[in-house]
Design an enzyme around this catalytic site. Sequence first.
Site, PDB file in Angstrom:
ATOM      1  CD  GLU A 263      -2.493   1.261   2.742  1.00 43.11           C
ATOM      2  OE1 GLU A 263      -3.692   1.525   2.767  1.00 43.11           O
ATOM      3  OE2 GLU A 263      -1.807   1.033   3.771  1.00 43.11           O
ATOM      4  CE  LYS A 323      -7.350   1.094   4.114  1.00 43.17           C
ATOM      5  NZ  LYS A 323      -6.107   1.700   4.671  1.00 43.17           N
ATOM      6  CB  CYS A 374      -3.581  -1.394   5.302  1.00 39.95           C
ATOM      7  SG  CYS A 374      -2.605  -0.884   6.737  1.00 39.95           S
TER       8      CYS A 374
END
Length: 506
Positions: A263, A323, A374
């Site tokens: 990321e 995300k 994440c």
Amino acid sequence: MGESRRVLAARLAAAVAGGVLLYLAFPPLGWWLCAPPGLALIVASLYGAWPRRAAWLGYVAAAVFLTPALAWVSTIGVDVWIMLVAVESLFYAAMAAAAALVLRLRLWPVWFAALWVAMEWARGLVPIGGFPWARVAFSQGESLFTPYAALGGAPLVSFAVVVCGALIAHAVLVRPRTGLLRGVPVALAVAVPVVALAVPRPPDEGRTVNVGIVQGSVPGRGMHIFGDEPAVVLRNHAEETKRLAGRVRAGELPAPDLVVLPENSTDIDPYTDAFAYGTIHDSVRDIGVPTLVGAVVAIGDEHRATRSLVWDPATGPGDYYDKQNLVPFGEYTPFKELVLALYERANLVGRQSVPGTGPGDLKMGPVTVGAVNCYEVAYDGTVRATVRAGGTPLVVQTNNASYALSNLPAQQLAMSQLRAVEHNRAVVTAATTGISAFVTPDGKVSWQTRELVADSTVVTVPIRTEQTIATRVGAAPEWALMMLGAAATVVAARRGRRADRMMGDD
């Protein structure tokens, strides 16, 4: 009549000791066997207490547990760390108040564990998107309880660990009429993890894919991870990708079918910046296979997205995943006008991120990977939707640079281990500064990096397509357990009111 000071002191000591043991079960220490006795002590502190007293005892236990467990938040600010612990502990206090009622019922270890599952569900939902970190299941990345993940996901793992601890407490606190009955809860507490060995697990399917993993590292620390060098994140990851390509050409590593970068592996938007585009494209052409790049990209003039971007060595950027579960105060600012007026630090967020709307199934070479970004690995529904969409293996791109050498990277790796078992999928984690890792579908860490170093490798990853029971049934076990806890609370409350009326009549 109120309790004596000695009894109150014993309750408080049990709550504190329980919180400490629960913390020890979590990574980086990872002494998972500490979780059941820690929970047993928390139950002991609540047993026989009135709801109001139980609430503050639950709050104390939670604060003792969460303060060190969430110590990584102190990187943002000690005040933020303290506020987060203070807010999250309220959920445990509410659960403890309800537990004081259900602990008066028969079979109370089951009802208590069901209430715990409901509390963890609520923590993952509110406020501002929830904070599902430090769930009991995430202390069991590789333990006797882990196989339950394949049956009912993280909620069932939490339930199993908590019910085991509650059974231990039952064996100590409840005095049955015969000594033989006293051994029943102990036997059941032992049986809970043993039965997990019988949970059905899908077999290997004989397919593999070679995945390159790149960890470029960054020079800065804490809230200043980029240091003073322009384009340092982009350059470091491009150079490490080229080093990987050189090792492949030299025969030191097998040729990858695809490569995964972390990321935010580019700190410059490649859509709008020619230098960033050229640097990425040059490194991807060198490795010669589709590469998953982590990029923060502009959305209009005021917003941004955290993106997993498939980069083809011939055609450049293609399919992507944005995300969905964003980090409050890290990627966007809740209650923006008020917060920005009160806290200057909030301006570090910059452009406000906007969430994606679909799962991260991305076609890359011979497979469709399941991209998870994440913070999202903690969210059951997000990971499950990605697997159901066809993602295999799971790919977790993460940027832990602000939290290097804290307990966050190890905790996140344990979540990946649990997700691997839960969904029968290998998990490949690429982190900016570590821990990058490869987790097999049975939850074992097959390869991992050290932190704060540049590193890369190629791993042979099994491809699994069969779904576990947990993947198929989704949140149904969690809802069933929560309904049990709610029903037990209602029954206990009614019985308590009936008893109060009878005492009043007398």
